[in-house]
Design a protein around this motif. Structure first.
Motif, short mmCIF file in Angstrom:
data_model
loop_
_atom_site.label_atom_id
_atom_site.label_comp_id
_atom_site.label_asym_id
_atom_site.label_seq_id
_atom_site.Cartn_x
_atom_site.Cartn_y
_atom_site.Cartn_z
N UNK A 26 49.32 32.16 21.83
CA UNK A 26 48.46 32.48 20.69
C UNK A 26 47.49 31.35 20.40
N UNK A 27 47.95 30.13 20.55
CA UNK A 27 47.08 28.98 20.34
C UNK A 27 45.98 28.94 21.40
N UNK A 28 46.32 29.31 22.64
CA UNK A 28 45.34 29.31 23.73
C UNK A 28 44.18 30.24 23.44
N UNK A 29 44.45 31.39 22.84
CA UNK A 29 43.38 32.37 22.60
C UNK A 29 42.82 32.28 21.18
N UNK A 30 43.35 31.36 20.38
CA UNK A 30 42.80 31.13 19.05
C UNK A 30 43.21 32.12 17.99
N UNK A 32 44.84 33.36 14.61
CA UNK A 32 45.09 32.66 13.36
C UNK A 32 46.59 32.67 13.06
N UNK A 33 47.03 31.92 12.05
CA UNK A 33 48.48 31.83 11.79
C UNK A 33 49.15 33.18 11.54
N UNK A 34 48.46 34.10 10.87
CA UNK A 34 49.07 35.41 10.61
C UNK A 34 49.29 36.18 11.90
N UNK A 35 48.26 36.26 12.75
CA UNK A 35 48.40 37.01 13.99
C UNK A 35 49.37 36.30 14.95
N UNK A 36 49.42 34.97 14.87
CA UNK A 36 50.41 34.24 15.67
C UNK A 36 51.82 34.61 15.24
N UNK A 37 52.04 34.72 13.93
CA UNK A 37 53.36 35.12 13.42
C UNK A 37 53.69 36.54 13.85
N UNK A 38 52.70 37.42 13.88
CA UNK A 38 52.92 38.79 14.36
C UNK A 38 53.36 38.76 15.82
N UNK A 39 52.64 37.99 16.64
CA UNK A 39 52.99 37.91 18.06
C UNK A 39 54.40 37.35 18.24
N UNK A 40 54.76 36.34 17.45
CA UNK A 40 56.09 35.73 17.56
C UNK A 40 57.18 36.73 17.16
N UNK A 41 56.92 37.51 16.11
CA UNK A 41 57.91 38.50 15.67
C UNK A 41 58.13 39.56 16.75
N UNK A 70 34.05 46.47 24.43
CA UNK A 70 32.74 45.99 24.81
C UNK A 70 32.68 44.48 24.71
N UNK A 71 32.98 43.92 23.54
CA UNK A 71 33.01 42.47 23.38
C UNK A 71 34.11 42.12 22.40
N UNK A 72 35.24 41.71 22.89
CA UNK A 72 36.34 41.28 22.02
C UNK A 72 36.96 40.03 22.61
N UNK A 73 37.45 39.17 21.74
CA UNK A 73 38.10 37.96 22.21
C UNK A 73 39.41 38.32 22.90
N UNK A 74 39.89 37.47 23.81
CA UNK A 74 41.15 37.76 24.49
C UNK A 74 42.32 37.73 23.52
N UNK A 75 43.38 38.40 23.93
CA UNK A 75 44.59 38.44 23.13
C UNK A 75 45.80 38.06 23.95
N UNK A 76 46.97 38.23 23.35
CA UNK A 76 48.24 37.89 23.99
C UNK A 76 48.96 39.18 24.37
N UNK A 77 49.38 39.28 25.60
CA UNK A 77 50.15 40.44 26.06
C UNK A 77 51.58 40.00 26.35
N UNK A 78 52.53 40.69 25.73
CA UNK A 78 53.96 40.42 25.91
C UNK A 78 54.58 41.60 26.63
N UNK A 79 55.16 41.36 27.81
CA UNK A 79 55.79 42.41 28.60
C UNK A 79 57.27 42.11 28.75
N UNK A 80 58.11 43.01 28.30
CA UNK A 80 59.57 42.87 28.44
C UNK A 80 60.03 43.85 29.51
N UNK A 81 60.77 43.34 30.49
CA UNK A 81 61.20 44.14 31.64
C UNK A 81 62.71 44.01 31.81
#
Length: 353
Positions: A26-30, A32-41, A70-81
Motif C-alpha cells: 500500500x505504501x508503494x502505490x501511495x 492513504x491510511x484509510x485505504x491501507x487499513x482496508x487492504x490490511x483488513x 482509462x487513467x487510474x493510479x495503481x492499486x494493491x491486488x491480494x490473491x489467496x490460493x
C-alpha cells in the motif's frame, strides 16, 4: 519493477506477515491510511481463512493497474490460493456480516467484497481462489471505466524473490484494448528492468498495432537484458483480436467451446528482433477469452474445462490456471506470470472496479 510478495500461509504466525506485506504494498502505490487499513483488513481475513478452513495455502500480493480503466493510479491486488476443501455454500459465505470463523476478525468475505475496489472468488472441492483489489479512489476509477474487454493476472517470482522478471499490463487507446506480457531474460532485478521497460513502452504506444508496439519496444529494451514479449489487442469496433509475439510467451485463445494456440515468433525484444513479426488475427466476441503466460508455466498445461470458471474475474481465472498447472512433481524453475483478457463482463459477476 514488478515488486511482488509471495507468502506461504501454513499457520497463524504467517497471518501477520501477510498484513505487514500488504501495508508495504500500500505504501508503494501511495494508498492513504484509510485505504491501507482496508487492504490490511481484507488481506488478514483471507490469510486467516487459509489457516482455519483450507489447511493453509499462499497469499500473493501484486501491484496492479486498475484493469480496463482509462487513467487510474495503481492499486494493491491480494490473491489467496488454496487446495481445498472448498467452500460449500459460496452464497452464504459472501453474505455481508457472515463470519467464516470464530477466530476471524468478524469481517467475513461479504465485508471483504463490500470494502474492496474489486473482489471475486472461485471455489470447488479442489480449492479456492479469492482475489481482492484495493485502490485509492475506487468510485472515481469506476466512473472512468468503459464497457468492453477486461483484464487481470498474477505474477509470482522465482523462489519468493522480491522482484519478478515477468510483467504484464493492459492499456487502452480509443476502441483498442491491448494486453501485454513480458518475460525478461533470466530472473531477478535485471530481468525485472527489462520487463518494466516493456510495460513503459506499451503505455506510450498503445495507439499502435501489436507489431508496431513490438518494434518500438526493441530499441527501448536495448539497454536491458531483453525480453520475450507478446502483445494482444482487441478492437471493440471491428470485433477482432490481433496477436503478435517475439520469444517464448505462451498464448491460448478460447472461442466457442474450444481452445487454440497462438504462436509467437522466435527472437528477443531488445537483442535479436526478427525481420518480420507475423500477426495472428481471430474474431473476438462474447465468451472469448485469451490467456498469456511466461515459460514458468509448464508448456503442456491443461486449459480449464469448467465453464463457470471462465465467467469469473480474469485475475481469478489467471490464478486458478497457475495453481492447477503446478505440482510438487514439476517445481517452478522461473518467474511465472499469467494474464487473461476476457470479453465483456458476464451478468452476475462482481467485477473489480
Amino acid at each position: 519493477m514488478a515488486r511482488v510478495w509471495d507468502i506461504p500461509v501454513q499457520d497463524s504466525t504467517r497471518v501477520r506477515d501477510v498484513r505487514v506485506a500488504v501495508e508495504a504494498a500500500s505504501s508503494h502505490v501511495g494508498l492513504d491510511p484509510h485505504r491501507t487499513a482496508v487492504a490490511a483488513l481484507v488481506a488478514t481475513e483471507l490469510a486467516t481463512n487459509l489457516v482455519k478452513h483450507a489447511r493453509g495455502g499462499r497469499v500473493v500480493i501484486d501491484l496492479v493497474d486498475q484493469p480496463g480503466a482509462v487513467t487510474c493510479a495503481p492499486g494493491v491486488q491480494v490473491t489467496a490460493i488454496d487446495y481445498g476443501p472448498g467452500i460449500r455454500d459460496v452464497t452464504a459465505a459472501i453474505r455481508d456480516g457472515y463470519s467464516t470463523s470464530e477466530a476471524s476478525l468478524g469481517a467475513g468475505l461479504g465485508t471483504c467484497m463490500r470494502i474492496s475496489s474489486g473482489f471475486d472468488l472461485y471455489s470447488t472441492p479442489r480449492g479456492t481462489v479469492a482475489v481482492a483489489r484495493v485502490d485509492q479512489e475506487p468510485a472515481m476509477c469506476r466512473e472512468r471505466m468503459r464497457k468492453g474487454p477486461t483484464s487481470g493476472g498474477i505474477n509470482v517470482p522465482l523462489g519468493r524473490d522480491d522482484h519478478s522478471g515477468d510483467a504484464w499490463s493492459c492499456a487502452r487507446s480509443g476502441t483498442r484494448l491491448t494486453l501485454m506480457l513480458a518475460d525478461g531474460l533470466g530472473h531477478g532485478t535485471k530481468a525485472a528492468h527489462a520487463s518494466s521497460a516493456a510495460v513503459d513502452e506499451l503505455h506510450r504506444r498503445a495507439h499502435l498495432s501489436p507489431e508496431e508496439i513490438l518494434r518500438h519496444m526493441h530499441p527501448a529494451l536495448r539497454h536491458t537484458r531483453g525480453a520475450a514479449v507478446a502483445v494482444a489487442q482487441v478492437d471493440t469496433d471491428t470485433g477482432e483480436l490481433a496477436f503478435a509475439g517475439v520469444g517464448n510467451i505462451g498464448a491460448r485463445l478460447h472461442a466457442g467451446d474450444s481452445w487454440g494456440h497462438l504462436i509467437s515468433h522466435p527472437g528477443i525484444v531488445g537483442a535479436q528482433f526478427p525481420a518480420t513479426v507475423p500477426v495472428r488475427r481471430a474474431p473476438w466476441g462474447q465468451g472469448s477469452l485469451l490467456v498469456l503466460h511466461s515459460d514458468g508455466l509448464p508448456s503442456r498445461w491443461v486449459p480449464p474445462t469448467d465453464p463457470d470458471l471462465l465467467t469469473h474475474d480474469p485475475a481469478v481465472v489467471a490464478a486458478t490456471i497457475l495453481r492447477d498447472a503446478s505440482s510438487a512433481a514439476s517445481p517452478v524453475r522461473d518467474d511465472t506470470s499469467v494474464a487473461v483478457l476476457a470479453s465483456d463482463p458476464r451478468d452476475g459477476r462482481h467485477d473489480p472496479a
